[in-house]
Design a protein around this motif. Structure first.
Motif, mmCIF file in Angstrom:
data_model
loop_
_atom_site.group_PDB
_atom_site.id
_atom_site.type_symbol
_atom_site.label_atom_id
_atom_site.label_comp_id
_atom_site.label_asym_id
_atom_site.label_seq_id
_atom_site.Cartn_x
_atom_site.Cartn_y
_atom_site.Cartn_z
ATOM 1 N N LEU A 289 0.815 -1.216 0.000
ATOM 2 C CA LEU A 289 0.000 0.000 0.000
ATOM 3 C C LEU A 289 0.849 1.268 0.000
ATOM 4 O O LEU A 289 0.320 2.364 -0.186
ATOM 5 C CB LEU A 289 -0.946 -0.008 1.206
ATOM 6 N N LYS A 290 2.138 1.122 0.197
ATOM 7 C CA LYS A 290 3.039 2.276 0.060
ATOM 8 C C LYS A 290 2.984 2.839 -1.353
ATOM 9 O O LYS A 290 3.296 4.006 -1.574
ATOM 10 C CB LYS A 290 4.477 1.864 0.399
ATOM 11 N N LYS A 291 2.578 1.990 -2.303
ATOM 12 C CA LYS A 291 2.471 2.422 -3.697
ATOM 13 C C LYS A 291 1.152 3.142 -3.985
ATOM 14 O O LYS A 291 0.944 3.627 -5.098
ATOM 15 C CB LYS A 291 2.593 1.209 -4.627
ATOM 16 N N TYR A 292 0.275 3.193 -3.000
ATOM 17 C CA TYR A 292 -1.033 3.833 -3.189
ATOM 18 C C TYR A 292 -0.867 5.353 -3.128
ATOM 19 O O TYR A 292 -0.518 5.909 -2.078
ATOM 20 C CB TYR A 292 -1.994 3.363 -2.092
ATOM 21 N N LYS A 293 -1.106 6.020 -4.228
ATOM 22 C CA LYS A 293 -0.879 7.472 -4.311
ATOM 23 C C LYS A 293 -2.178 8.276 -4.350
ATOM 24 O O LYS A 293 -2.145 9.508 -4.377
ATOM 25 C CB LYS A 293 -0.044 7.789 -5.565
ATOM 26 N N SER A 294 -3.298 7.607 -4.341
ATOM 27 C CA SER A 294 -4.586 8.292 -4.428
ATOM 28 C C SER A 294 -4.995 8.863 -3.067
ATOM 29 O O SER A 294 -4.516 8.418 -2.017
ATOM 30 C CB SER A 294 -5.659 7.309 -4.901
ATOM 31 N N GLU A 295 -5.871 9.850 -3.111
ATOM 32 C CA GLU A 295 -6.455 10.398 -1.882
ATOM 33 C C GLU A 295 -7.811 9.770 -1.582
ATOM 34 O O GLU A 295 -8.448 10.110 -0.578
ATOM 35 C CB GLU A 295 -6.593 11.921 -2.001
ATOM 36 N N LYS A 296 -8.246 8.857 -2.438
ATOM 37 C CA LYS A 296 -9.534 8.186 -2.243
ATOM 38 C C LYS A 296 -9.464 7.302 -0.993
ATOM 39 O O LYS A 296 -8.605 6.439 -0.885
ATOM 40 C CB LYS A 296 -9.867 7.336 -3.469
ATOM 41 N N PRO A 297 -10.367 7.509 -0.015
ATOM 42 C CA PRO A 297 -10.356 6.672 1.190
ATOM 43 C C PRO A 297 -10.686 5.221 0.838
ATOM 44 O O PRO A 297 -11.418 4.954 -0.114
ATOM 45 C CB PRO A 297 -11.448 7.288 2.074
ATOM 46 N N PHE A 298 -10.145 4.288 1.629
ATOM 47 C CA PHE A 298 -10.399 2.881 1.326
ATOM 48 C C PHE A 298 -10.633 2.037 2.574
ATOM 49 O O PHE A 298 -10.242 2.397 3.682
ATOM 50 C CB PHE A 298 -9.255 2.294 0.483
ATOM 51 N N PHE A 299 -11.300 0.909 2.345
ATOM 52 C CA PHE A 299 -11.498 -0.112 3.362
ATOM 53 C C PHE A 299 -10.341 -1.104 3.264
ATOM 54 O O PHE A 299 -9.945 -1.498 2.157
ATOM 55 C CB PHE A 299 -12.801 -0.879 3.118
ATOM 56 N N GLU B 213 -0.047 0.152 13.535
ATOM 57 C CA GLU B 213 1.144 0.621 12.828
ATOM 58 C C GLU B 213 0.780 1.288 11.507
ATOM 59 O O GLU B 213 1.282 2.357 11.182
ATOM 60 C CB GLU B 213 2.104 -0.549 12.578
ATOM 61 N N ILE B 214 -0.119 0.659 10.742
ATOM 62 C CA ILE B 214 -0.469 1.235 9.439
ATOM 63 C C ILE B 214 -1.305 2.503 9.597
ATOM 64 O O ILE B 214 -1.321 3.367 8.730
ATOM 65 C CB ILE B 214 -1.188 0.196 8.546
ATOM 66 N N SER B 215 -1.967 2.636 10.744
ATOM 67 C CA SER B 215 -2.750 3.861 10.998
ATOM 68 C C SER B 215 -1.855 5.080 11.181
ATOM 69 O O SER B 215 -2.316 6.214 11.076
ATOM 70 C CB SER B 215 -3.648 3.674 12.227
ATOM 71 N N LYS B 216 -0.581 4.850 11.462
ATOM 72 C CA LYS B 216 0.362 5.953 11.678
ATOM 73 C C LYS B 216 0.904 6.507 10.365
ATOM 74 O O LYS B 216 1.604 7.517 10.358
ATOM 75 C CB LYS B 216 1.525 5.476 12.554
ATOM 76 N N THR B 217 0.590 5.840 9.266
ATOM 77 C CA THR B 217 1.034 6.313 7.956
ATOM 78 C C THR B 217 0.073 7.380 7.438
ATOM 79 O O THR B 217 -0.945 7.681 8.057
ATOM 80 C CB THR B 217 1.084 5.148 6.952
ATOM 81 N N ASN B 218 0.387 7.900 6.273
ATOM 82 C CA ASN B 218 -0.485 8.910 5.655
ATOM 83 C C ASN B 218 -1.545 8.299 4.756
ATOM 84 O O ASN B 218 -2.255 9.017 4.050
ATOM 85 C CB ASN B 218 0.368 9.904 4.847
ATOM 86 N N LEU B 219 -1.670 6.980 4.778
ATOM 87 C CA LEU B 219 -2.658 6.323 3.929
ATOM 88 C C LEU B 219 -4.077 6.686 4.365
ATOM 89 O O LEU B 219 -4.364 6.708 5.567
ATOM 90 C CB LEU B 219 -2.477 4.805 4.001
ATOM 91 N N PRO B 220 -4.963 6.963 3.412
ATOM 92 C CA PRO B 220 -6.343 7.365 3.756
ATOM 93 C C PRO B 220 -7.235 6.156 4.076
ATOM 94 O O PRO B 220 -8.215 5.892 3.385
ATOM 95 C CB PRO B 220 -6.811 8.098 2.508
ATOM 96 N N ILE B 221 -6.887 5.415 5.125
ATOM 97 C CA ILE B 221 -7.669 4.237 5.502
ATOM 98 C C ILE B 221 -8.962 4.702 6.173
ATOM 99 O O ILE B 221 -8.925 5.332 7.231
ATOM 100 C CB ILE B 221 -6.877 3.322 6.447
ATOM 101 N N TYR B 222 -10.053 4.386 5.553
ATOM 102 C CA TYR B 222 -11.363 4.822 6.057
ATOM 103 C C TYR B 222 -11.950 3.832 7.046
ATOM 104 O O TYR B 222 -12.581 4.216 8.034
ATOM 105 C CB TYR B 222 -12.316 5.014 4.872
ATOM 106 N N ALA B 223 -11.759 2.537 6.775
ATOM 107 C CA ALA B 223 -12.396 1.517 7.610
ATOM 108 C C ALA B 223 -11.629 0.204 7.555
ATOM 109 O O ALA B 223 -10.905 -0.081 6.598
ATOM 110 C CB ALA B 223 -13.841 1.293 7.170
ATOM 111 N N ILE B 224 -11.819 -0.592 8.593
ATOM 112 C CA ILE B 224 -11.333 -1.967 8.644
ATOM 113 C C ILE B 224 -12.540 -2.881 8.438
ATOM 114 O O ILE B 224 -13.589 -2.682 9.042
ATOM 115 C CB ILE B 224 -10.667 -2.263 10.010
ATOM 116 N N ASP B 225 -12.359 -3.886 7.584
ATOM 117 C CA ASP B 225 -13.441 -4.812 7.242
ATOM 118 C C ASP B 225 -13.090 -6.201 7.782
ATOM 119 O O ASP B 225 -12.067 -6.772 7.406
ATOM 120 C CB ASP B 225 -13.582 -4.836 5.714
#
Length: 210
Positions: free
Chosen positions: A144-154, A169-181
């Motif tokens: 997911l480090k390759k994810y460059k979009s600002e679109k939130p994701f599950f 740990e992954i919540s501390k990144t800048n990734l736009p994680i919207y939800a855990i499924d």
């Protein structure tokens, strides 16, 4: 970060899990799934959104299920095109969310997401496996480090209580994680969730406040 509990099947169990106040509850309308839902959804609190999961099904069938079950979200877990999503979005209206799922592995090409950005509300990344979902295994989240979009994701795929540290740990990144499924790691059998295990997970998830 929100929580989606997917693959619900039995009315009494739906009420038990609904009492935990997940943000989303998922119902699978793909007939080949062991968690295929064809029953009655008991009344849930309005804070929990009902999401229907579909796999390469017609827009007519999706629209029928949205109306029948008063769904607030549609999760597309097949090979639906961006044009399909755009047309469906126009028919559903702005109030109903479209979540486009993608099966991820180490060779996943994030470029394929671009046509979907304008026609979906969220993406969902699940583990690539024999089934469209519910394979019970996690994928390597470092891709997911390759994810460059600002679109939130599950974030989905074999997530259980043992993944809480990895979620933190992954919540501390800048990734736009919207939800855990979550799904199969909390099951007694397909479609029947372990309320106590989910309650423990939800409590720790809420305390962590990702």
């Amino acid at each position: 970060m929100k929580l989606k509990i997917c693959g619900m099947k039995y009315p009494e169990n739906i009420l038990e899990v609904g009492a935990l106040l997940p943000d989303y509850m998922g119902f699978i309308f793909w007939e080949k799934s062991a968690r295929y839902f064809n029953g009655t959804i008991p009344e849930l609190l309005k804070t929990t959104k009902k999401a229907g999961v579909f796999v390469d099904q017609s827009q007519e069938e999706i629209l029928d299920k949205v109306a029948k079950y008063d769904l607030q979200a549609v999760q597309l877990h097949g090979n639906e095109s961006a044009a399909f999503c755009e047309e469906l979005k126009m028919k559903l209206g702005k109030k109903i969310e479209i979540i486009k799922a993608f099966s991820a592995d180490n060779d996943f090409d994030f470029e394929i997401l671009k046509p979907y950005e304008a026609v979906c509300d969220y993406f969902l990344f699940d583990t690539k496996g024999k089934l469209p979902g519910g394979n019970g295994t996690t994928f390597d989240w470092t891709i997911l480090k390759k994810y460059k979009s600002e679109k939130p994701f599950f974030l989905s795929g074999g997530i259980g209580i043992n993944e809480l540290n990895a979620i933190e740990e992954i919540s501390k990144t800048n990734l736009p994680i919207y939800a855990i499924d979550v799904n199969s790691k909390f099951e007694i059998e397909p479609g029947l969730k372990n309320k106590n295990l989910l309650s423990n997970f939800k409590r720790k998830f809420d305390v962590a406040n990702f």
